[in-house]
Design a protein around this motif. Structure first.
Motif, PDB file in Angstrom:
ATOM      1  N   THR A  61      -3.494  15.498   1.468  1.00  0.00           N
ATOM      2  CA  THR A  61      -3.933  14.311   2.217  1.00  0.00           C
ATOM      3  C   THR A  61      -5.219  13.764   1.616  1.00  0.00           C
ATOM      4  O   THR A  61      -5.388  12.540   1.462  1.00  0.00           O
ATOM      5  CB  THR A  61      -4.207  14.695   3.693  1.00  0.00           C
ATOM      6  N   GLY A  62      -6.127  14.641   1.240  1.00  0.00           N
ATOM      7  CA  GLY A  62      -7.396  14.214   0.648  1.00  0.00           C
ATOM      8  C   GLY A  62      -7.162  13.507  -0.675  1.00  0.00           C
ATOM      9  O   GLY A  62      -7.800  12.479  -0.965  1.00  0.00           O
ATOM     10  N   ILE A  63      -6.246  14.032  -1.493  1.00  0.00           N
ATOM     11  CA  ILE A  63      -5.956  13.406  -2.795  1.00  0.00           C
ATOM     12  C   ILE A  63      -5.305  12.033  -2.578  1.00  0.00           C
ATOM     13  O   ILE A  63      -5.639  11.060  -3.259  1.00  0.00           O
ATOM     14  CB  ILE A  63      -5.075  14.343  -3.660  1.00  0.00           C
ATOM     15  N   ALA A  64      -4.419  11.978  -1.588  1.00  0.00           N
ATOM     16  CA  ALA A  64      -3.782  10.677  -1.272  1.00  0.00           C
ATOM     17  C   ALA A  64      -4.840   9.668  -0.818  1.00  0.00           C
ATOM     18  O   ALA A  64      -4.781   8.482  -1.164  1.00  0.00           O
ATOM     19  CB  ALA A  64      -2.730  10.867  -0.177  1.00  0.00           C
ATOM     20  N   ARG A  65      -5.834  10.139  -0.084  1.00  0.00           N
ATOM     21  CA  ARG A  65      -6.892   9.235   0.370  1.00  0.00           C
ATOM     22  C   ARG A  65      -7.707   8.721  -0.819  1.00  0.00           C
ATOM     23  O   ARG A  65      -8.017   7.539  -0.916  1.00  0.00           O
ATOM     24  CB  ARG A  65      -7.817   9.979   1.362  1.00  0.00           C
ATOM     25  N   MET A  66      -7.999   9.649  -1.771  1.00  0.00           N
ATOM     26  CA  MET A  66      -8.760   9.208  -2.956  1.00  0.00           C
ATOM     27  C   MET A  66      -7.937   8.200  -3.778  1.00  0.00           C
ATOM     28  O   MET A  66      -8.479   7.228  -4.307  1.00  0.00           O
ATOM     29  CB  MET A  66      -9.140  10.408  -3.820  1.00  0.00           C
ATOM     30  N   GLU A  67      -6.626   8.461  -3.877  1.00  0.00           N
ATOM     31  CA  GLU A  67      -5.752   7.498  -4.592  1.00  0.00           C
ATOM     32  C   GLU A  67      -5.838   6.123  -3.917  1.00  0.00           C
ATOM     33  O   GLU A  67      -5.999   5.095  -4.582  1.00  0.00           O
ATOM     34  CB  GLU A  67      -4.301   8.013  -4.568  1.00  0.00           C
ATOM     35  N   ALA A  68      -5.771   6.125  -2.590  1.00  0.00           N
ATOM     36  CA  ALA A  68      -5.826   4.852  -1.846  1.00  0.00           C
ATOM     37  C   ALA A  68      -7.168   4.156  -2.079  1.00  0.00           C
ATOM     38  O   ALA A  68      -7.219   2.934  -2.279  1.00  0.00           O
ATOM     39  CB  ALA A  68      -5.603   5.120  -0.358  1.00  0.00           C
ATOM     40  N   GLU A  69      -8.248   4.937  -2.101  1.00  0.00           N
ATOM     41  CA  GLU A  69      -9.581   4.331  -2.296  1.00  0.00           C
ATOM     42  C   GLU A  69      -9.738   3.737  -3.686  1.00  0.00           C
ATOM     43  O   GLU A  69     -10.399   2.710  -3.878  1.00  0.00           O
ATOM     44  CB  GLU A  69     -10.672   5.361  -2.017  1.00  0.00           C
ATOM     45  N   LEU A  70      -9.092   4.397  -4.641  1.00  0.00           N
ATOM     46  CA  LEU A  70      -9.122   3.879  -6.009  1.00  0.00           C
ATOM     47  C   LEU A  70      -8.499   2.481  -6.091  1.00  0.00           C
ATOM     48  O   LEU A  70      -8.892   1.652  -6.909  1.00  0.00           O
ATOM     49  CB  LEU A  70      -8.340   4.851  -6.895  1.00  0.00           C
ATOM     50  N   HIS A  71      -7.520   2.244  -5.236  1.00  0.00           N
ATOM     51  CA  HIS A  71      -6.834   0.943  -5.253  1.00  0.00           C
ATOM     52  C   HIS A  71      -7.505  -0.054  -4.307  1.00  0.00           C
ATOM     53  O   HIS A  71      -6.977  -1.149  -4.111  1.00  0.00           O
ATOM     54  CB  HIS A  71      -5.360   1.127  -4.887  1.00  0.00           C
ATOM     55  N   ALA A  72      -8.606   0.343  -3.700  1.00  0.00           N
ATOM     56  CA  ALA A  72      -9.270  -0.559  -2.746  1.00  0.00           C
ATOM     57  C   ALA A  72     -10.782  -0.325  -2.790  1.00  0.00           C
ATOM     58  O   ALA A  72     -11.406   0.017  -1.790  1.00  0.00           O
ATOM     59  CB  ALA A  72      -8.718  -0.326  -1.345  1.00  0.00           C
ATOM     60  N   TRP A  73     -11.365  -0.506  -3.989  1.00  0.00           N
ATOM     61  CA  TRP A  73     -12.817  -0.397  -4.138  1.00  0.00           C
ATOM     62  C   TRP A  73     -13.398  -1.662  -3.510  1.00  0.00           C
ATOM     63  O   TRP A  73     -13.153  -2.768  -3.984  1.00  0.00           O
ATOM     64  CB  TRP A  73     -13.183  -0.301  -5.611  1.00  0.00           C
ATOM     65  N   THR A  74     -14.129  -1.496  -2.417  1.00  0.00           N
ATOM     66  CA  THR A  74     -14.536  -2.654  -1.620  1.00  0.00           C
ATOM     67  C   THR A  74     -16.047  -2.809  -1.626  1.00  0.00           C
ATOM     68  O   THR A  74     -16.777  -1.851  -1.380  1.00  0.00           O
ATOM     69  CB  THR A  74     -14.024  -2.465  -0.174  1.00  0.00           C
ATOM     70  N   LEU A  75     -16.490  -4.010  -1.913  1.00  0.00           N
ATOM     71  CA  LEU A  75     -17.929  -4.301  -1.968  1.00  0.00           C
ATOM     72  C   LEU A  75     -18.235  -5.516  -1.107  1.00  0.00           C
ATOM     73  O   LEU A  75     -17.392  -6.403  -0.970  1.00  0.00           O
ATOM     74  CB  LEU A  75     -18.339  -4.656  -3.396  1.00  0.00           C
TER      75      LEU A  75
END
Ligand code: FDA
Length: 408
Positions: free
Chosen positions: A326-340
């Motif tokens: 689940t943690g790796i899936a979350r990091m994958e998702a964050e990689l596709h949604a770097w938000t500033l």
């Protein structure tokens, strides 16, 4: 009543891309045309455009590539003078060009070629060009000999004409001669404005992001970018487009084509979102049996899509590392949604164009003529039509110029 003034059929204000094109289009019809600019020479923005090679059109130009409060307004002009028409003109002058990417056409050698083309066409069409002339005011007046005419008051005297074409551009790059004159003139004749904002402009980080990322200044990679994803400002009624191009980290924030594109859609308080690995699943290797679930493996997976320094920094910037599936899936998702949430833009000093401008609802889309003042026309960047990065803004300048020049 005015004394006898030098008389023209058409006076074009602003000798940039739109003004020069319009002037010779009208001149070819036998109109006596005066083209005025307060700068010392014509076409200054053309000369610095496209890194000195002028991205003079985009072969894929469609109305969808433009921002405007009325997304249909540009259609008529764009259909009348197309990228093929511009290419034919460029070829007529023997200018060599090439497609760089995404339909963007550049001169092989120098943007000066395009300025020379416009000067030659103006010369052949009998256009009188006067640079270094400050336009003070434009007013309508009834004269004894004629019906109502325009009086254009300038630093070198007054002129009279039947039609005035305003081609004074937007507010971007004041040191290249940009002024708000066109907006003021429009307002004087009762036009309203869509608020002008800096566009195609680098974004500036908030202080905490600057501290976190800006030592990576110069690092560049491909992203999928979108503005206004969500955030504190009210979300948009319509979804803004996504751009798959390069992002560049600067010493103050982010730039590069992807960022310039989204900057035109971005409004203060909104977020921008970057997919750092568009259409790629990057962390699948970490989910394999026997995979080493540790920061070094994460960095090496990220290095397949990001430069090493960015990969390392992104891993270090993660608040914690959860090595469960689940943690790796979350990091994958964050990689596709770097938000500033940018603090702002670099402003008109660094903006390639101005988004907003003269409200199109008060202009005739076929001729660019004012609905409030017959004989008054607005063309090019001063109008609330702004193109994406990639040759679209010049195509709008040419097309709107031809629409006005064929009737003014
Ligand atoms: P533009 O700004 O060209 O001309 C306006 C003219 O009016 C100027 O000559 C100015 O001196 C004059 N003027 C202003 N106020 C006046 C006053 N009060 N009295 C008299 N004269 C006045 N687009 C693209 O499609 N491809 C590209 O490669 C690039 N590259 C690029 C690079 C950079 C660095 C910039 C800043 C911009 C671009 N652009 C671009 C955008 C493009 O340059 C722009 O959209 C067009 O030049 C707009 O043409 P206009 O003729 O409307 O205005």
């Amino acid at each position: 009543m005015s004394p006898l003034l030098p008389e023209f059929d058409v006076i074009v204000l602003g000798a940039g891309a739109a003004g020069m094109m319009c002037a010779f289009e009208a001149g070819r019809r036998g109109r006596r045309v005066l083209l005025l600019d307060h700068g010392e020479r014509v076409g200054r923005k053309i000369l610095i455009s496209g890194g000195g090679r002028c991205n003079f059109t985009n072969v894929h130009t469609r109305a969808e590539n433009f921002l405007s409060a009325n997304p249909h307004f540009a259609k008529s002009a764009l259909a009348r003078f197309t990228p093929s028409d511009m290419i034919a003109l460029v070829e007529k002058h023997g200018i060599r060009y090439h497609e760089k990417t995404l339909g963007q056409l550049f001169c092989d050698d120098s943007a000066q070629r395009i300025v020379t083309l416009l000067e030659r066409e103006c010369g052949e069409a009998g256009v009188e060009i006067r640079c270094g002339v400050k336009v003070n005011t434009v007013r309508r007046e009834s004269t004894l000999a004629h019906a109502t005419k325009f009086i254009v008051e300038t630093s070198v005297g007054d002129f009279t004409c039947e039609s005035v074409v305003v081609a004074t551009g937007g507010l971007s790059i004041p040191k290249m001669g940009a002024t708000g004159f066109g907006y003021e003139l429009a307002q004087q004749f009762g036009h309203s404005l869509v608020e002008p904002r800096a566009a195609l402009v680098p974004l500036v980080f908030a202080p905490e992001d600057r501290e976190r990322w800006c030592d990576l200044s110069g690092v560049s990679f491909e992203v999928m970018a979108r503005a206004g994803a969500s955030g504190k400002a009210k979300s948009r009624p319509q979804t803004t487009p996504e751009f798959r191009e390069k992002l560049l980290i600067t010493h103050r924030g982010v730039s590069g084509p992807a960022v310039l594109q989204v900057s035109s859609y971005w409004k203060p308080g909104e977020q921008v979102r970057f997919d750092l690995a568009p259409s790629r699943e990057v962390l699948a290797s970490l989910l394999e049996k026997n995979a080493r679930r540790e920061p070094a493996s994460l960095v090496s997976a990220l290095r397949t899509v990001l430069p090493a320094r960015m990969a390392e920094r992104w891993v270090a910037a993660q608040p914690s590392h959860d090595w469960t599936n689940t943690g790796i899936a979350r990091m994958e998702a964050e990689l596709h949604a770097w938000t500033l949430t940018p603090a702002g833009t670099e402003g008109f000093a660094k903006a390639e164009v101005t988004v907003g401008g003269i409200d199109t609802s008060e202009l005739d889309a076929r001729t660019m003529e004012s609905r409030r003042m017959p004989g008054l026309y607005f063309i090019g960047e001063v109008v609330d039509v702004t193109g994406w990065l990639g040759g679209y803004n010049f195509q709008w300048a040419w097309a709107s110029a031809v629409s006005a020049g064929s009737v003014a």
